[in-house]
Design an enzyme around this catalytic site. Structure first.
Site, PDB file in Angstrom:
ATOM      1  N   HIS A   1      -4.535   1.022 -90.917  1.00  0.00           N
ATOM      2  CA  HIS A   1      -3.278   1.292 -90.205  1.00  0.00           C
ATOM      3  C   HIS A   1      -2.944   2.771 -90.120  1.00  0.00           C
ATOM      4  CE1 HIS A   1      -1.828  -2.947 -90.201  1.00  0.00           C
ATOM      5  NE2 HIS A   1      -2.542  -3.031 -91.291  1.00  0.00           N
TER       6      HIS A   1
ATOM      7  N   LYS B   1      12.661   4.769 -86.775  1.00  0.00           N
ATOM      8  CA  LYS B   1      11.371   4.612 -87.470  1.00  0.00           C
ATOM      9  C   LYS B   1      11.439   5.440 -88.749  1.00  0.00           C
ATOM     10  CE  LYS B   1       9.470   6.130 -83.683  1.00  0.00           C
ATOM     11  NZ  LYS B   1       8.159   5.715 -83.142  1.00  0.00           N
ATOM     12  N   ARG B   2      10.463   5.308 -89.623  1.00  0.00           N
ATOM     13  CA  ARG B   2      10.447   6.122 -90.836  1.00  0.00           C
ATOM     14  C   ARG B   2      10.404   7.591 -90.436  1.00  0.00           C
ATOM     15  NH1 ARG B   2       9.574   3.604 -95.958  1.00  0.00           N
ATOM     16  NH2 ARG B   2       9.715   5.743 -96.719  1.00  0.00           N
TER      17      ARG B   2
ATOM     18  N   LYS C   1       5.794  11.896 -86.712  1.00  0.00           N
ATOM     19  CA  LYS C   1       6.621  11.129 -85.761  1.00  0.00           C
ATOM     20  C   LYS C   1       7.597  12.059 -85.020  1.00  0.00           C
ATOM     21  CE  LYS C   1       6.308   6.964 -88.675  1.00  0.00           C
ATOM     22  NZ  LYS C   1       5.807   5.878 -87.814  1.00  0.00           N
TER      23      LYS C   1
ATOM     24  N   THR D   1       4.914  -0.162 -83.247  1.00  0.00           N
ATOM     25  CA  THR D   1       5.290  -1.504 -82.787  1.00  0.00           C
ATOM     26  C   THR D   1       6.719  -1.487 -82.245  1.00  0.00           C
ATOM     27  OG1 THR D   1       5.752  -1.921 -85.121  1.00  0.00           O
ATOM     28  CG2 THR D   1       3.733  -2.889 -84.232  1.00  0.00           C
TER      29      THR D   1
ATOM     30  N   LYS E   1       8.679  -3.279 -78.824  1.00  0.00           N
ATOM     31  CA  LYS E   1       9.956  -3.988 -78.857  1.00  0.00           C
ATOM     32  C   LYS E   1      10.923  -3.401 -77.815  1.00  0.00           C
ATOM     33  CE  LYS E   1       9.084  -4.740 -83.751  1.00  0.00           C
ATOM     34  NZ  LYS E   1       9.230  -4.143 -85.114  1.00  0.00           N
TER      35      LYS E   1
END
Ligand SMILES: CCc1ccc([C@H](C)CC(=O)N[C@@H]2O[C@H](CO)[C@@H](O)[C@H](O)[C@H]2O)cc1
Length: 798
Positions: free
Chosen positions: A353, A532-533, A538, A640, A644
């Site tokens: 992952h 998100k984290r 990111k 993910t 969504k």
């Protein structure tokens, strides 16, 4: 006698029955907790019937079982999901309302089961629901943490962590299984007895099982999530107690419970802590024993194992499961080592992952030897066998004083998969280059997916109703039917209903944010969401930099016809990840200044919602217009959340990273706001001397935004509060925030222009919904069943 063919009235009666006899509460004095538990038990009763029938059918058919081993299952709330999957929504709502209660508040009274950090844990939860929906016999195995992911709050803009305690109250969805306990050994030494290696562990802990049924869409099948809890073999030492050493008397119990006490809050940096390895071995060993016990309950020949058992290791965290199965087959069942290894390699598979080097687990061999001496010996033999079979290249799990769990997982696995096409390709050319050369057929791709029950049908009932009114309800169990919406998109009436759905969802969100966070939002604005984290790759700091530049430009020219924007952030940082915590504080500090600026706060607001979790995602995603997927190309394995958002009619602004690539391919480049460097361009840019300062020098807008941070505009009481972030942005900037800024700004202004055309925007958003059906976790699981597990459904397509 099965309960579900009882007369309709009984559901309401069943709730009352449980309130009275299970909770012992008089309806006149019942609290919302009591009603929620009574409702849960009434739903659970109906699930248990399907669960038992499925288990019986699996034994009858002697079917192959899938075992999903994961350190994390980010389940969230289960009551609403179970009600929806059991088709009890109308009955539940009318029953609860008939007792004078608000249905939503009863559902929201349930605490999130936050047994995961982020993407990996939530994927495991979506997979369990899809496995049940497809009728594939499966067990999820994990740890029943007493404390899930910490509760986040902000004080003076800083993240504070508090223990999460979902088990402070009874959990309606679990059944304790004291009979399914195993005594597991740790540490000690390996002795040789009549030529055989015998492990003599030093400490022993009991693993106790807690089972939660996982029911699929329409209740056609149900599987089991078995979570292990640590218990002492001898919980209470009476002798010590009588000697007055009370604490010592309970020491064993406390020690054993430590193993399943708390989830490690890291989601991308392995800490190499002994307790973490102990947790990984604890649940892997208990699970492997349970798998063997079940197999041997109706099979004698262990060589059949690969035909009846498929084990999926969710990242390297359960990697020790491979050597543990070899140990049991060889040391306890007496199979020759080669055969034990062969059988194990026929059963075990591994999903990767992340490619982040700091997230790839490897353990110091001393620590490993002190905890798992026999396994270290077996890993050496596994490496030897691999070297003998592949003399050309020496790739081993053990080397340089470390045990590398990525290499071990790859060598042990029948199939290795990535979670998005780009990521799987990068696995072959980077971290697993040598192993891929040796085993070119082993790596396959299974692009992630999300369950449409929770992430559309449940969390966005307005959109769900519009879709069902338009194309029937088949889409919930077969999401690619969403393509049938496309012909309706050009019908202005349909499109205005679609636009209405988003507008009403946004109004709900505004009410909640005002009620719970005291902030009035402008519902006409673009709801621009990044949840998100928190992690440098990111690039939440790229997003807030753009917000600062946007604010500055509005101040320069408030009358320039700006499209109003609300930037919503949510996400936790690992407690020890200080740079990420600085990013959180900066976003909060910017929101204070920008939201208080009367000159601009009609046009730009910044909100950071504390304690982001599954339930908050279910609130935010249906109300989002813009989905921020802005990671540096090559760093986000899949994502993910991106799926969504697209399924709920939000447009994506993103890079060619992870599954963004496949989302853009499917929804169409015209319906996606692309920006930034590709993986190769990023790689090349990283080698450019002083690439960050060059980028800043080339973009005055960026330079001004960085200056504002540097000079303390957002931290007047401590001007150099963000020296660290500024130093990184103007220095190493490994994640290329400065170099991607200009193009990001360009894309954001394109978003403004697109949003100003409400019809055009709605059309793009509706096309995202219609073309994102492929991102269902049902499609993903069908891929695993065919490409990796060779597992069959026992209920067949509906
Ligand atoms: C050892 C500490 C640790 C804990 C968790 C992890 C996970 C692998 C991190 C994670 O959640 N990865 C995310 O997995 C998602 C599901 O496949 C992907 O969609 C995300 O891109 C990936 O970051 C790494 C390291």
């Amino acid at each position: 006698m099965a309960k579900d063919n009882m007369p309709k009235t009984d559901f309401r009666d069943a709730i009352l029955w449980h309130l009275t006899y299970t909770l012992g509460k008089d309806p006149d004095h019942a609290q919302i907790f009591d009603w929620r538990m009574a409702l849960s038990y009434a739903v659970r009763d109906r699930i248990v019937d399907r669960w038992m029938a499925a288990t019986r059918e699996t034994y009858r058919a002697d079917a192959k079982r899938v075992y999903y081993l994961s350190m994390e299952f980010l389940i969230g709330r289960l009551l609403e999901d179970n009600i929806v999957n059991m088709r009890l929504a109308d009955e539940a709502r009318s029953a609860i309302e008939s007792f004078g209660l608000n249905y939503r508040s009863v559902l929201l009274d349930e605490p999130d089961a936050a047994l995961g950090n982020g993407g990996l844990g939530r994927l495991a939860a979506c997979f369990m629901e899809s496995l049940a929906t497809l009728g594939c016999p499966a067990y999820g195995y994990g740890i029943r943490y007493e404390h899930g992911l910490f509760r986040q709050s902000f004080a003076d803009g800083r993240q504070h962590e508090a223990p999460e305690d979902w088990l402070q109250q009874p959990y309606a969805w679990e059944f304790e299984r004291p009979e399914a306990a195993f005594t597991l050994g740790f540490g000690g030494r390996v002795v040789s007895r009549d030529g055989k290696a015998v492990w003599e562990p030093e400490n022993f802990v009991k693993s106790e099982a807690f089972d939660t049924p996982v029911v699929g869409w329409k209740g056609r099948w149900a599987n089991t999530l078995r979570l292990w809890s640590g218990r002492a073999v001898n919980p209470f030492d009476l002798e010590r107690f009588n000697a007055g050493d009370f604490a010592a008397a309970a020491e064993n119990e406390a020690l054993a419970r430590t193993i399943s006490r708390v989830l490690y809050p890291e989601d991308s940096t392995e800490k190499g802590k002994r307790l973490r390895l102990t947790q990984e071995y604890f649940f892997s060993a208990a699970s492997i024993r349970d798998i063997l016990r079940r197999f041997l309950s109706d099979h004698a020949d262990l060589r059949l194992l690969p035909q009846k058992v498929a084990i999926q290791m969710n990242d390297t965290h359960p990697a020790i499961a491979g050597p543990e199965l070899v140990r049991l087959l060889h040391d306890e069942h007496g199979l020759p080592f080669e055969e034990a290894l062969h059988i194990t390699q026929g059963c075990v598979n591994y999903t990767n992952h992340t490619l982040l080097p700091e997230a790839l687990e490897s353990w110091g061999e001393d620590l490993f030897a002190s905890l798992l001496p026999r396994h270290l010996q077996l890993i050496d033999r596994i490496d030897d066998a691999h070297a003998k079979a592949n003399p050309s290249r020496k790739v081993a799990a053990r080397g340089e004083g470390r045990v590398k769990m990525g290499e071990l997982s790859f060598i042990m696995a029948n199939r290795v998969n990535g979670v998005a096409a780009l990521h799987t390709g990068l696995m072959k050319t980077t971290v697993f280059k040598e192993l891929h050369r040796l085993h070119p057929e082993r790596i396959v791709n299974e692009t992630n997916g999300v369950t449409p029950r929770r992430w559309v049908h449940s969390c966005n009932p307005r959109l769900s109703t519009l879709i069902t009114d338009t194309i029937g309800e088949g889409w919930v169990g077969d999401l690619e039917q969403l393509t049938k919406l496309e012909p309706h998109i050009d019908n202005p009436d349909w499109l205005s209903r679609f636009t209405e759905v988003k507008a009403l969802n946004k109004a709900d969100l505004c009410d909640w944010i005002t009620r719970d966070h005291g902030l009035m939002l402008n519902p006409q604005a673009i709801f621009d969401v990044q949840i998100k984290r928190i992690h440098e790759y990111k690039r939440q700091h790229l997003n807030i930099l753009e917000a600062i530049a946007h604010w500055q430009e509005i101040k320069d020219n408030p009358g320039a016809g700006w499209t109003p924007r609300v930037k919503i952030f949510g996400g936790k940082a690992a407690p020890g990840y200080f740079f990420a915590k600085d990013i959180i504080r900066l976003i909060n500090d910017v929101s204070v200044v920008v939201n208080a600026d009367a000159q601009t706060n009609e046009l730009l607001q910044v909100v950071y919602l504390p304690n982001y979790n599954v339930t908050m995602a279910e609130r935010l995603i249906p109300a989002a217009d813009l989905s921020e997927q802005v990671s540096t190309a090559g760093k986000e394995a899949s994502g993910t959340g991106n799926m969504k958002f697209a399924l709920n009619g939000a447009l994506t602004i993103g890079t060619l990273d992870g599954a963004n690539v496949e989302i853009r391919e499917r929804v169409g480049a015209d319906n996606f706001f692309l920006f930034g460097m590709t993986v190769d361009e990023a790689e090349a840019r990283r080698n450019v001397e002083a690439h960050a300062t060059k980028a800043i020098a080339a973009d005055p807008r960026l330079a001004r935004a960085v200056d504002a941070i540097r000079s303390g505009v957002f931290s007047p009481s401590e001007p150099d509060r963000y020296a660290g972030i500024v130093a990184n942005l103007t220095g190493a900037d490994y994640f290329l925030v400065a170099s991607d800024f200009s193009d990001y700004w360009r894309a954001q202004r394109e978003v403004d222009r697109a949003y100003a055309d409400a019809q055009g925007w709605a059309r793009m958003a509706a096309l995202n919904v219609a073309r994102s059906g492929w991102f269902s976790s049902d499609r993903t699981i069908r891929g695993y069943m065919a490409d990796i597990w060779n597992a069959k459904s026992l209920i067949g397509q509906e």
